[in-house]
Structure formats: structure tokens, C-alpha cells
Design a protein around this motif. Structure first.
Motif, PDB file in Angstrom:
ATOM      1  N   SER A  34       0.848  -1.192   0.000  1.00  0.00           N
ATOM      2  CA  SER A  34       0.000   0.000   0.000  1.00  0.00           C
ATOM      3  C   SER A  34       0.880   1.238   0.000  1.00  0.00           C
ATOM      4  CB  SER A  34      -0.927   0.017   1.230  1.00  0.00           C
ATOM      5  OG  SER A  34      -0.174   0.022   2.434  1.00  0.00           O
ATOM      6  N   ASP A  35       0.305   2.355  -0.447  1.00  0.00           N
ATOM      7  CA  ASP A  35       1.034   3.624  -0.427  1.00  0.00           C
ATOM      8  C   ASP A  35       0.929   4.238   0.960  1.00  0.00           C
ATOM      9  OD1 ASP A  35       1.697   3.431  -3.134  1.00  0.00           O
ATOM     10  OD2 ASP A  35      -0.172   4.376  -3.747  1.00  0.00           O
ATOM     11  N   GLU A  88       0.909   6.909   4.037  1.00  0.00           N
ATOM     12  CA  GLU A  88       0.295   8.242   4.118  1.00  0.00           C
ATOM     13  C   GLU A  88       0.290   8.720   5.566  1.00  0.00           C
ATOM     14  OE1 GLU A  88      -3.848  10.484   2.725  1.00  0.00           O
ATOM     15  OE2 GLU A  88      -3.499   8.372   2.234  1.00  0.00           O
ATOM     16  N   ASP A 110       3.115  -0.020   5.360  1.00  0.00           N
ATOM     17  CA  ASP A 110       3.181  -1.473   5.451  1.00  0.00           C
ATOM     18  C   ASP A 110       4.109  -1.919   6.583  1.00  0.00           C
ATOM     19  OD1 ASP A 110       1.642  -1.451   3.149  1.00  0.00           O
ATOM     20  OD2 ASP A 110       3.338  -1.807   1.809  1.00  0.00           O
ATOM     21  N   LYS A 119      -2.027  -0.089   4.820  1.00  0.00           N
ATOM     22  CA  LYS A 119      -2.971   1.028   4.839  1.00  0.00           C
ATOM     23  C   LYS A 119      -4.240   0.662   4.080  1.00  0.00           C
ATOM     24  CE  LYS A 119      -2.821   4.808   2.300  1.00  0.00           C
ATOM     25  NZ  LYS A 119      -4.249   5.081   1.999  1.00  0.00           N
ATOM     26  N   ARG A 120      -5.387   0.981   4.699  1.00  0.00           N
ATOM     27  CA  ARG A 120      -6.659   0.698   4.044  1.00  0.00           C
ATOM     28  C   ARG A 120      -6.851   1.610   2.839  1.00  0.00           C
ATOM     29  NH1 ARG A 120     -12.214   2.315   5.160  1.00  0.00           N
ATOM     30  NH2 ARG A 120     -11.488   3.498   6.975  1.00  0.00           N
ATOM     31  N   ALA A 121      -7.291   1.037   1.742  1.00  0.00           N
ATOM     32  CA  ALA A 121      -7.501   1.809   0.516  1.00  0.00           C
ATOM     33  C   ALA A 121      -8.540   2.906   0.742  1.00  0.00           C
ATOM     34  CB  ALA A 121      -7.958   0.887  -0.606  1.00  0.00           C
ATOM     35  N   GLY A 122      -8.204   4.144   0.372  1.00  0.00           N
ATOM     36  CA  GLY A 122      -9.130   5.262   0.492  1.00  0.00           C
ATOM     37  C   GLY A 122      -9.264   5.821   1.887  1.00  0.00           C
ATOM     38  N   ASP A 161      -5.164  -1.725   8.188  1.00  0.00           N
ATOM     39  CA  ASP A 161      -5.856  -3.006   8.186  1.00  0.00           C
ATOM     40  C   ASP A 161      -4.856  -4.096   8.556  1.00  0.00           C
ATOM     41  OD1 ASP A 161      -8.107  -1.718   7.349  1.00  0.00           O
ATOM     42  OD2 ASP A 161      -8.065  -2.485   5.301  1.00  0.00           O
ATOM     43  N   SER A 163      -6.705  -8.714   3.227  1.00  0.00           N
ATOM     44  CA  SER A 163      -6.704  -7.635   4.220  1.00  0.00           C
ATOM     45  C   SER A 163      -8.080  -7.549   4.855  1.00  0.00           C
ATOM     46  CB  SER A 163      -6.325  -6.291   3.586  1.00  0.00           C
ATOM     47  OG  SER A 163      -7.268  -5.907   2.611  1.00  0.00           O
ATOM     48  N   ASP A 211     -10.511  -5.097   7.493  1.00  0.00           N
ATOM     49  CA  ASP A 211     -10.730  -3.840   8.210  1.00  0.00           C
ATOM     50  C   ASP A 211     -11.687  -4.095   9.374  1.00  0.00           C
ATOM     51  OD1 ASP A 211     -10.755  -0.885   8.564  1.00  0.00           O
ATOM     52  OD2 ASP A 211     -12.862  -1.149   8.022  1.00  0.00           O
TER      53      ASP A 211
END
Length: 207
Positions: free
Chosen positions: A109-110, A112, A124, A144-147, A152, A175, A177
Motif C-alpha cells: 500500500s502507499d 500516508e 506497510d 494502509k486501508r484503501a481510500g 488493516d 486484508s 478492516d
């Protein structure tokens, strides 16, 4: 972790390198392993230490290690992290037949940053590793959770050779959440029937 002759393997970090020590059953460093009983490798040059969190053995005795490493790239945020899995044979040298040059590097994940005033950066992480009965490598991870900007908890499964397993989850990754809150997995265990269990802390308000 110990192998069948009861030799002991340990992992630690020294600055930006990953170190694995191999000890005999008598507690002596094994001179046949790496350099004087030690394996050392710098997976990614960054601003903080590589952090090994899991170590296990495949059926032929080769060592696999899961860790959190710095995300690399010309525009990479120095706080960003990836997951890496290394494989080391009995010689104590990086196994070039595994993944890419001995290392499976996973950017799940990216990363943030949370909005100010928080100083938390979500990225991560690797938390644990086990090898299943088919020599596949199962890694407990946080991503990281998307959006959103929360963590997660998840599981990654690699083939014995270090490639993401397309038959597991979505392209090798699962993953989960929990109530849109950050949950950092702490452990993982593979049951005899192949099912995977995890433990993760969550706020007391979550049922």
C-alpha cells in the motif's frame, strides 16, 4: 527457531542491515554459516533500521525471514515502509534462486501521514511469518486501508520460491478492516488443516 540438529537461528538488526545468527546446539556460533556464523544483508538503504519480525524454516532447512524495510525510490517519503521476505540456505548467503536476488520485496500500500496534529504515518509492516506444510510462506502484515488513513491487518502468502500466490485472497494478499479503525496484527499461526489464525488488538468499543 531451531532445525532438526537443534541448531538455533536468531534475527536482529545492526543499523540498516538484517543479521541472522546460526548457533549450534551447544550454543556456539556455527563457522560453516555465513561469516563466522552470521548472515548480514542490507535490503534497503533508508533512514531507520530494518526490523525483522519473523523467522522459520522450509522443509529443506532453508531459512526465511520476514521484516519491515524502508520504501525506496527517488520520490519516496522516508517514513514509508514495505514488507520484505529473505531466504538463506545452509551456507549463510542470500539465496539467489528465491524471488528477486534472494529477496521478495512487497509494496502492499502507499504510505500516508495522518492529518495534523497527529504525527502518525501509516505504512506497510511485517509482523510474523510461518511456513506451511507445502513450504509456502505465510506472513502476517499491516497495510494502509484503501481510500483511508488507518491500518488493516492482513495475510500474505508466497510460493515456496517467493512469488505472491495468486490462489490466495486477491493476488496473494488478504486484508481485513475492523470498524474503520487501525488494527495491527501481532501474531499468526497455521493450523494442521492449513487454516490460518491471527490475533490483533482493537479498541474496547468494538464488539
Amino acid at each position: 527457531v531451531t532445525d532438526s540438529p537443534h541448531n538455533v537461528k536468531i534475527t536482529t538488526t545492526d543499523d540498516f542491515r538484517t543479521i541472522v545468527g546460526h548457533f549450534t546446539a551447544a550454543g556456539d556460533l556455527d563457522p560453516s554459516f555465513g561469516t563466522g556464523g552470521w548472515f548480514s544483508h542490507n535490503v534497503a538503504v533508508g533512514t531507520s533500521a530494518e526490523l525483522p519480525y519473523g523467522i522459520d524454516l522450509q522443509s529443506d532447512g532453508r531459512i526465511v525471514v520476514a521484516e519491515t524495510v524502508e520504501h525506496v525510490g527517488a520520490t519516496a517519503d522516508p517514513r514509508d515502509r514495505d514488507v520484505a521476505v529473505l531466504r538463506i540456505p545452509a551456507s549463510g548467503m542470500l539465496d539467489s534462486t528465491f524471488a528477486t536476488g534472494g529477496v521478495a520485496l512487497l509494496d502492499l500500500s502507499d504510505g500516508e501521514a495522518e492529518p495534523p496534529p497527529s504525527t502518525v504515518y501509516v505504512a506497510d509492516t511485517a509482523r510474523n511469518l510461518e511456513v506451511d506444510a507445502l513450504d509456502r510462506i505465510v506472513v502476517a502484515v499491516g497495510l494502509k486501508r484503501a481510500g483511508a488513513i488507518d491500518t488493516d491487518f492482513g495475510v500474505v502468502r508466497l510460493s515456496p520460491g517467493g512469488v505472491l500466490d495468486p490462489t490466495f485472497g486477491i493476488a496473494g494478499v488478504v486484508s481485513v478492516d475492523i470498524a474503520n479503525l487501525s488494527g495491527t496484527v501481532r501474531n499468526l499461526h497455521i493450523l494442521p488443516d492449513g487454516r490460518i489464525t491471527q490475533a490483533v488488538p482493537v479498541p474496547i468499543s468494538v464488539p
